[in-house]
Every structure is written in structure tokens, then in C-alpha cells.
Design an enzyme around this catalytic site. Sequence first.
Site, PDB file in Angstrom:
ATOM      1  N   ASP A  14       0.798  -1.234   0.000  1.00  0.00           N
ATOM      2  CA  ASP A  14       0.000   0.000   0.000  1.00  0.00           C
ATOM      3  C   ASP A  14       0.828   1.280   0.000  1.00  0.00           C
ATOM      4  O   ASP A  14       0.309   2.328  -0.328  1.00  0.00           O
ATOM      5  CB  ASP A  14      -1.059   0.001   1.101  1.00  0.00           C
ATOM      6  CG  ASP A  14      -0.491  -0.373   2.437  1.00  0.00           C
ATOM      7  OD1 ASP A  14       0.671  -0.797   2.498  1.00  0.00           O
ATOM      8  OD2 ASP A  14      -1.212  -0.245   3.435  1.00  0.00           O
ATOM      9  N   HIS A  33       0.058   0.496  10.471  1.00  0.00           N
ATOM     10  CA  HIS A  33       0.448  -0.878  10.164  1.00  0.00           C
ATOM     11  C   HIS A  33       1.801  -0.852   9.456  1.00  0.00           C
ATOM     12  O   HIS A  33       2.196   0.183   8.894  1.00  0.00           O
ATOM     13  CB  HIS A  33      -0.626  -1.567   9.315  1.00  0.00           C
ATOM     14  CG  HIS A  33      -0.811  -0.971   7.966  1.00  0.00           C
ATOM     15  ND1 HIS A  33      -1.387   0.253   7.781  1.00  0.00           N
ATOM     16  CD2 HIS A  33      -0.463  -1.420   6.737  1.00  0.00           C
ATOM     17  CE1 HIS A  33      -1.402   0.531   6.494  1.00  0.00           C
ATOM     18  NE2 HIS A  33      -0.844  -0.456   5.834  1.00  0.00           N
ATOM     19  N   HIS A  34       2.508  -1.951   9.482  1.00  0.00           N
ATOM     20  CA  HIS A  34       3.882  -2.066   8.965  1.00  0.00           C
ATOM     21  C   HIS A  34       4.902  -1.267   9.788  1.00  0.00           C
ATOM     22  O   HIS A  34       6.021  -1.046   9.335  1.00  0.00           O
ATOM     23  CB  HIS A  34       4.018  -1.623   7.499  1.00  0.00           C
ATOM     24  CG  HIS A  34       3.137  -2.363   6.528  1.00  0.00           C
ATOM     25  ND1 HIS A  34       2.501  -3.545   6.838  1.00  0.00           N
ATOM     26  CD2 HIS A  34       2.800  -2.082   5.235  1.00  0.00           C
ATOM     27  CE1 HIS A  34       1.801  -3.949   5.776  1.00  0.00           C
ATOM     28  NE2 HIS A  34       1.963  -3.092   4.808  1.00  0.00           N
ATOM     29  N   ASP A  54      17.516 -29.802  -5.666  1.00  0.00           N
ATOM     30  CA  ASP A  54      16.141 -29.897  -5.173  1.00  0.00           C
ATOM     31  C   ASP A  54      15.960 -29.124  -3.867  1.00  0.00           C
ATOM     32  O   ASP A  54      14.938 -28.479  -3.647  1.00  0.00           O
ATOM     33  CB  ASP A  54      15.712 -31.361  -5.012  1.00  0.00           C
ATOM     34  CG  ASP A  54      16.688 -32.185  -4.190  1.00  0.00           C
ATOM     35  OD1 ASP A  54      17.837 -31.727  -3.960  1.00  0.00           O
ATOM     36  OD2 ASP A  54      16.332 -33.307  -3.780  1.00  0.00           O
ATOM     37  N   GLY A  78      26.695 -16.903  -1.442  1.00  0.00           N
ATOM     38  CA  GLY A  78      26.269 -18.290  -1.304  1.00  0.00           C
ATOM     39  C   GLY A  78      24.922 -18.510  -0.635  1.00  0.00           C
ATOM     40  O   GLY A  78      24.773 -19.394   0.195  1.00  0.00           O
ATOM     41  N   GLY A  80      18.076 -33.870  -1.065  1.00  0.00           N
ATOM     42  CA  GLY A  80      18.408 -33.013   0.071  1.00  0.00           C
ATOM     43  C   GLY A  80      19.585 -32.104  -0.160  1.00  0.00           C
ATOM     44  O   GLY A  80      19.990 -31.851  -1.291  1.00  0.00           O
ATOM     45  N   ASN A  98      18.909 -34.879  -5.730  1.00  0.00           N
ATOM     46  CA  ASN A  98      19.776 -35.784  -4.968  1.00  0.00           C
ATOM     47  C   ASN A  98      19.344 -35.890  -3.511  1.00  0.00           C
ATOM     48  O   ASN A  98      20.159 -36.054  -2.605  1.00  0.00           O
ATOM     49  CB  ASN A  98      21.247 -35.366  -5.099  1.00  0.00           C
ATOM     50  CG  ASN A  98      21.437 -33.879  -4.824  1.00  0.00           C
ATOM     51  OD1 ASN A  98      20.555 -33.229  -4.256  1.00  0.00           O
ATOM     52  ND2 ASN A  98      22.580 -33.344  -5.210  1.00  0.00           N
ATOM     53  N   GLU A 156      25.778 -29.696   2.081  1.00  0.00           N
ATOM     54  CA  GLU A 156      25.884 -29.712   3.546  1.00  0.00           C
ATOM     55  C   GLU A 156      26.252 -31.089   4.081  1.00  0.00           C
ATOM     56  O   GLU A 156      26.962 -31.200   5.075  1.00  0.00           O
ATOM     57  CB  GLU A 156      24.594 -29.192   4.164  1.00  0.00           C
ATOM     58  CG  GLU A 156      24.439 -27.721   3.841  1.00  0.00           C
ATOM     59  CD  GLU A 156      23.290 -27.053   4.553  1.00  0.00           C
ATOM     60  OE1 GLU A 156      23.146 -25.849   4.377  1.00  0.00           O
ATOM     61  OE2 GLU A 156      22.529 -27.753   5.261  1.00  0.00           O
ATOM     62  N   GLU A 192       9.301 -10.747  -2.055  1.00  0.00           N
ATOM     63  CA  GLU A 192      10.334  -9.707  -2.174  1.00  0.00           C
ATOM     64  C   GLU A 192      11.741 -10.286  -2.245  1.00  0.00           C
ATOM     65  O   GLU A 192      12.610  -9.719  -2.897  1.00  0.00           O
ATOM     66  CB  GLU A 192      10.230  -8.719  -1.016  1.00  0.00           C
ATOM     67  CG  GLU A 192       9.002  -7.816  -1.062  1.00  0.00           C
ATOM     68  CD  GLU A 192       7.781  -8.438  -0.418  1.00  0.00           C
ATOM     69  OE1 GLU A 192       7.856  -9.617   0.033  1.00  0.00           O
ATOM     70  OE2 GLU A 192       6.749  -7.753  -0.354  1.00  0.00           O
TER      71      GLU A 192
END
Lengths: 558, 558
Positions: free
Chosen positions: A56, A144-145, A433, A403, A462, A460, A466, A79
Site C-alpha cells: 500500500d 500498520h507495517h 532440489d 552463497g 536433500g 539428490n 551440507e 520480495e
Amino acid sequence: MAAATEKALEAEMNRLKLQIKTLKGEENAEDIFVGSYLLARLSELGVTSMFGVPGDFNLGFLDLVEDHPTIDWVGNCNELNASYAADGYARVKQGSVGALLTTFGVGELSATNGIAGAFSEMVPVVHIAGVPNLLQQSTKPLLHHTLGDGRYDAYTKAAEQFTYSQAILTNTYSAAAEIDRVLSDCVVQGRPVYITLPTDLAYAKISSDRLKTKNHSVIDEIVKLVEEAGGDVVVLADACSIRHDVVAELKELLHKTGYPVYCAPMGKSAVDETYERYGGIYVGSISHPEVKEKVESAKLILSIGSLKSDFNSGNFTYSIPTTRTVEARRGQAKALKLEVPPFVAHVPEEKDDIISHDWFWPRMSKFFQPKDVIVAETGTSSFGILDVPLPKDSVFLAQILWGSIGWTVGSTLGAALAAKDCNLNRTILFVGDGSLQLTVQELSTMLRKGVKPIIFVLNNSGYTIERYLHGKERKYNDIMNWKWTGLLGVLGDHDGTLSKSYTVNNKYELTELLENEKFASADVLQLVEVMMPKLDAPRALKVQAELSGKTNQYALAL
Amino acid sequence: MAAATEKALEAEMNRLKLQIKTLKGEENAEDIFVGSYLLARLSELGVTSMFGVPGDFNLGFLDLVEDHPTIDWVGNCNELNASYAADGYARVKQGSVGALLTTFGVGELSATNGIAGAFSEMVPVVHIAGVPNLLQQSTKPLLHHTLGDGRYDAYTKAAEQFTYSQAILTNTYSAAAEIDRVLSDCVVQGRPVYITLPTDLAYAKISSDRLKTKNHSVIDEIVKLVEEAGGDVVVLADACSIRHDVVAELKELLHKTGYPVYCAPMGKSAVDETYERYGGIYVGSISHPEVKEKVESAKLILSIGSLKSDFNSGNFTYSIPTTRTVEARRGQAKALKLEVPPFVAHVPEEKDDIISHDWFWPRMSKFFQPKDVIVAETGTSSFGILDVPLPKDSVFLAQILWGSIGWTVGSTLGAALAAKDCNLNRTILFVGDGSLQLTVQELSTMLRKGVKPIIFVLNNSGYTIERYLHGKERKYNDIMNWKWTGLLGVLGDHDGTLSKSYTVNNKYELTELLENEKFASADVLQLVEVMMPKLDAPRALKVQAELSGKTNQYALAL
């Protein structure tokens, strides 16, 4: 008189002055809205797409955007995705900037990570936040916001951490100069900047006189540096040679001198990878042994735009003199014709039909065409693609320093839109994925805007990158398995005319698809789910993980 | 000696001390890891779910979370959604807190909007960011996830804007006290707090002695205030009566005194809406005329936990004495038995079969059951639900002040998990098609964690609330139309056993569904696409939009 009251009165006075000016302005045909001035400047910088989400406090300005003859509004799903898209757009469209529009608080803060990433990776993005009107800014009602405690400046304070400069527009007298100042910073510094645009000020009138002066300035420091250089050297091109827009000058240098040239990961595609004197990717101790030897044994390394982050430098394992020393030695010797082993990638013969990383990336390399825009997500993709050459005039996008997983999805939307403007070829995305789940809704915007990237989803099971860093078999690295081939239908391609989706389970199926001319022509948006083993990874990632593990230990290594 | 070097040496010294302490600690059975201490404190506060996304700076700590006997790791699809989920969890689980775990930079910044929302709406959320180890914090190498300029404190500076307090953990000596300090702030202030946990410090050992002291303190200021009150009054309950955990005391007050009671939008569900002395929702001039008259004509309004934001106060149109004045007048007269017209919602007879807002919300009201958790997205949903009564012991969630669209999707996941702990009934979400697109991937986490909310997707072709504020027919308020009923299949319900999806096109179809006992029992995750006209809106939104339009003008109204 309390400071707050004084401020409120002052603001009210400014408003009245502004009203008088506006009234007068209506008689002057050359006066334009502040919002229109901003759009004129962006258009001048080559901006043809603006990314963001309506809210708004920016709806009024959005009327001006929607009515603008050369800037197209790309409404994004959220965003963060929009900020990634603006980043991708700016990376592909050299010399221009990415433009992002959000609303006060809720909208702008959702883009924080995307803007910080643009700062880190030196990408020029203009972040415009629509904010409450000037009276509200001064009296600070519990709108608001807001944070509920009257701190209307909190969002700007956060933005100061992640943007090079900020223009907090508060009046018509300085609005144009402030806009010009930060847009100039954005282009010259190659970093994001932040503009707050109050709802009423967007429609206040100012003189258009300043528009007669072009705002675009160019830095040529690096160009000078490069042109003065000479001698017994290899050239190592990195991130900043792309970001600071000296790719053409670099090419000229290379052709004039015949220097052998290598690239760091963030410099990939700064040099035409089919160029006969191009030797491949140098990543410190992660490099192919041959590349490592050639670079490190040279008498002088001319490092162009170096950025030695961990993932960009093989975990800080450069065995060469520091960049600064090398860059300081200019114009010395003549170019020796040092031998450069060609940078090629052979598709290996493997016994089984499983799609391994060792096989996949060289195979993909054969699929690429000149002028393709190639986007690789942080993870197995950004590491895997390092080892294969890209074609002439292709553009490579990855976020090696920042990253942030999920970045490529928004970024690909922006890149594909910019690629149209720049007469580039196909846009090709490689994403895992796990990463795709973070920002998946932006595929819907791709359908809506009619861009047609080819999206390879490496399934793969997951977060494989990591798993290599920590917790190989831990549940927290697992994700939900989605029905990837059903996704584009759900996200807006109701009758299947806007997109095609495929699953490839083995080398044979993938090869067949890549050799299909219709597929390769990219005439619709295409998604290819590539089934890969959970624990396979590209060579470079395996080495990086090993090095990271040593420095980034979780228990104290005594 | 340069300050930086000095700091580095100091950090190195601290590290060595820490190593010695750790070595000694191993002989002491009562010593525990800093990470475990933090989990023990969260567990003590009733935390049973931790939300977030794994990242390389939090993986070690995640091992402790995954191995914890009473805290379950809920891996979310992205960090914004995770922060929303932590917020929803904390709102439902009164007296506990929401727990969020992210990684350095990229992860924590993606959650900025969610944390700022928790600050604004006074929700206790603990945000833990996994950060580089102590040596890295001190020497500031050019790591990935950094800004590239050595500013390792930039993320904390941003967090300071949106959290009540911060614990930047740097050593074993103060870690436990620092953790206790901010957790206490979180509970007492009802605001988010921020903790940075270096990878090595998570595994450094400290004494568990402090755990013998309970960390939970309670404020009873408001309780005292309420108990001392009396006289010829109506009670107006608002946001803070829920946030500050005095719902039970408020109930006691009401029953002892027989005061008529009304709620502001953010106070909805603070009072049992079937209670005979409950009169409905008061929103200034947006109120139903009967409610407005009753509240404003009372001699004294006892305002509990008032929060007069624009959307919570009918755009600042309270026609009653200021809250502070009213709250100050305590213990005066006896309760008069003022007449309270019952708060009921009649399902209107309409000529056509279109699902209008006027019909939809009263009809939904009949579907609700005691102890349901009802979540309404900012937009037509949050405004529509104001006019209908909720059943006994139900819990109502909306983000009236912060108003970040998409919030309910993550929030519903957290709310549904908390509802299990609190033996509540079904979780029911109302969300628009535009809002759901921002955070849609979290439906996948709902499937994975086995929660079974009923999700009503109001499909009205775009951002209807914004159409009412500005740009009714503008393209920027349009969105892509998704195939909503295919969504859950794509997001992980491969064989259709985990969920059901429906589209209802008219009153007849919706009524039939609501009357189906199987549907009402919510034994699987259910999504109902409710087709509604693009430009229909609830009464309260229409009035709000008209009032907002007056103050939030885009052109200067001269």
C-alpha cells in the site's frame, strides 16, 4: 517547544511550501513528478524491467511504473525472489542496474538477504522502498507495517548495513540531486543503494532540468592498470573484472599480449573459454594439478579483479604472491609464449548408467551454445561447473561469495529478461532440489512473463553440499521429495502449452533429451529433473569440504 | 600494537583458556556444552519444536538439536517461513517461546521481516544464528556469507533494530548468563531476542550449575491493575491482554464483575466469544453501529492491553477517552448490569449462489468448534472474520499491526504444532491466493510433519485488499492463477494419502463440504479453494479502505 512538535511543524511547513511549488509547477510544462524523475533516470541507465511486490505504500508510484513506456513491471511472488531477480538482471546487463520496488517494513525487510548478497558480490541494484507520506514520517502514528514504538528510521538503519549509500527523500528541493547521487554510487561502486519514496512525494512536482545532464559516469582505473601491464605473466581473471565492466578491455589486453589466462570461480566467463590461450579455472589447491602448476610457477601473475573468499580461493590456498604486490608491478617485460594446455572437459566412460557428477558436467558442456546465459546454484552445481569450459560469449552467473541457496531461481528470471535485451541465447539454470524449494514460486513469474529458461533440477534427496560439510546421514539434511514434473502445471501452465517437464533417470535418457533439437531450441520453459545419487558430488566440492572441515570444526580441536 | 592485532591476540588467549577449561571440564560430569545449556533452557520454557534451515555454521549445533529428547527439529523450506512458524508457535503456546535457528548472514537476514513482525506484534521468539568460530570472528577472513569487507558485526547491527536484546556469545565465562538474560527478556517483554552461537563455542563446556535456578519470571502488573478495577464500565480487550498472558485473569475479572466486554481486532479470542456478556468487536468508526454506541456511551471503558494501530482502531477513530486515562481510574463503582446485545452472525439470505464475503464469514462461524485454532491472513480474511463470533476456548491468530502478507502460512505450521502440545482442536487457515504465493512451500513442511490444518484459499484473482486501497483495475494487483488443487500432490503427497483438495464454486458446494463429517474431522491436511468475485470484500475492509484512502493519498490533496 518539544523537539517532536517542532519537527512536526517544520514538516507541515515543508508540506505547504511543497503544495505551493506543486501548484505553481502545474503551470510549468517542464516540471515532472519526483516518481517520474526517478523512472527517467533508471530508463537512462538501460533499465527495462522493474522487480518487486505491490504494497500500500508503493501503489501510487506503481501507477507511474505501469504507465511508463519503456520500463516493464515484473510483479514477483515475494520480495526476496524479487531482489534476486534484480541482482540477476544487473549481472547480465552490463552497464545497467537492477531495479527493485518494495513497500515499507514488511516488503523491504523481506529483501534484506538479497540486497546484502548484491553488496557482498558487488552487483548494482537500486532498492526503492515506498514509505508513508511526509506528515506521517514526521508525526509517526502507529501505522500498520511499523514496529509499534514510533521508530520510523529502523528499516533505514538496517539498510545502511547492506547498501553503499541511501537517499531518504524528504522534500522536492533535494530529491533529484539525492536520486542522482545514489544512482551514480550504484553504477560507479557496483553496489546496491537504497531510496525511500514517500507516497505523496512520488507525486510532487520538480523541475526536469537536471535530466538534461547525463548521470552516467565510468571508472577506468582498472582499464588503465591493465593497459599499462606487460611482461612474463599469466593473467588471472576474477569477479571484479566482470563487476567493474572491463571484460572488453581484458579481452583486448589478452589478444594484444598473448598472455596465458586463467579464471577464479567468480571470474568464470570473464574470458571466452574457447580462447586458445585460456587454461581453465584456478582455485588454489582445489585446482587441477596441471592448472595449479602453470599458474603458480609463472614469474608474474597479473590478477584482475581478485576477490579471495574461501569458496573462490580453494579455502585460501593460493600459493602465489599476494594480489596487491602483483598488481603493483606494471608494464615490465614482454609476453613470453608460455605453453597453455587446452581447457577441455572429456566425458568419461563409466561402467554404469547412473548420472554421476563426473559425467554430468562434461556432458552438459557439450550442450552449451555461444551466448548462452548459464546460472549455477551454490552447491553441487556451482562446484561442478567449474571444471568444464563454457562456450564463446556465454555469460556465467553464480554467487560464490554470498552463497545464499535459492538465489538462482529469482536470479534466472532477471537474467532471462536481461538476456532478451542483450540479444543473448538461452538461459540455463542448474539448481538442486533443496535450493529450489526456498524460492520455487518464482517459476510462476517466469511463466507469466514468457521467459523460457531450461531448468535442470538435480534431485539428490536433500542438501548434498551440507552433507559434505557436516552431518552426512543426519535427518536435518533431508527434505521432502516433490513431484517436480507436476510443478509448472500447478504454478500456472494450466493447459501445458507454456512449458514442458521431464525426468531423466540415467545417462541414456539425459543424452537423448540433450540431443533432441526441439528441446535444445528452448521454445518453451522447460524443467528437467535429473536423478542423481544422494552422496555423489563434484571433485571440487569434495576437496573444498575437506578443507572447510579442517578450519570450521564444530568441537574444539585440541 | 594495532587494535586489530591486539584483539586477535586476546581472542586467541580466550580460546586457549577455553581449551584448558574444556579439558578440565571433561573430568567434571556436571559440565555441559554451551549448545546443550541453551537447549535445556528452551526445553524448560516448554519449547518442543525448533524451526529453521540448516546451514554450514549451525550444523554442529543441529546435531545437539536432533539428538535432544524433547525438542523436535522442524526443517523449514526457507528462513522467512521458519520465522513465521516460530511466531505462530509462540502465539498459540502461551507462556512458552518460539525458537528459530538460522545460519550466518544469508539465513538470518532472510528472517528479518519475520523477526521484525514478532517485535511489532509482541511475540516472544528466540532467534539463534549459527556464526563462524571465535578465531574467525576475531580475524575476520573473507569467508562465504560475509559482506566481503570484514564487517562481521553488520548482521548484529541489523538485528538490534528488531529484537529486544541480543546475546553475542564470545566466551564460556558469560555464555550461560547471557543466554539466561535474553531468554528472560524474551518471556518478560514478549519480544524477540537474538543469540549468536559460534560453531566452536556451541561445543565448549560450561558448568550446568545455573540450570538449578529456574529462569522463568512472570509479570503481574496487569493482573493487579485488573483486579483493582471496578465500577460502571465496559471492558475492551486488546492485543496485549493475549501477549502478556493475562487471559485467564481477564476471564476471572469478567465473571466476578459481570462487566460487558468487547474486543479490538487484535484482542479477538482473548474473550470467549460465546460468553453471554460478550458484545463483539469494537473498531472505532468501523464498528457495527450497535457496538459503537454501547462502547462509546459507557461511563468508563476499562481498556486491557490496548494497541491503537490504524487497522486495529478503525484508522484512529476511537471516540472514547484515551486509554491511559481510563486505565488509571481503578476500583471505583460497582458493576451495573448494562445491557449487552448478543454477538451473533446471521447467515444472510442472498439471491444468487455466488460465495460473497457477507455470506461466507457467518457461514464459517457455524463451522467452528470449541478449541479450534483460527488463523486469518491480512487482507479480506482478517477483516472478514472480525464480524463473526468464534467458539469457546478457540484461539485466534492474525497480524493486524505488522500485516506482512504470507505470514499465516508459516504461522499455521507453528500454530498447528503448538496446538498438539496444548490439546487444542483443529487448526483452520484463511488465506488469499495472492498471499499464499509468497510462502507456499511451507505446505510441504506441514505434510512432512504430519499436521492437518484445514486451509481455505480465497481465490479472488489477486491482491483484493490492495485493489480497495488503490489501483482497483491495475495489472500490478493481478497474479498468476495457480491450479490450487494440484498443489499438495506436487509438494509431497505423491499418492494422495496425506491430503485432500477441493474447489468450491458456490454456496451449495461449500455448504455440502462443511456439513461433511469426514471433512470436518480434519483427519488429513485439507485445502479448499473458494472461488470468490475479484472485487468483493468484507464490510470492514471496505470502510477501512475508504478511511485509509483519505489519509494515505498519493497525490497531494490541495
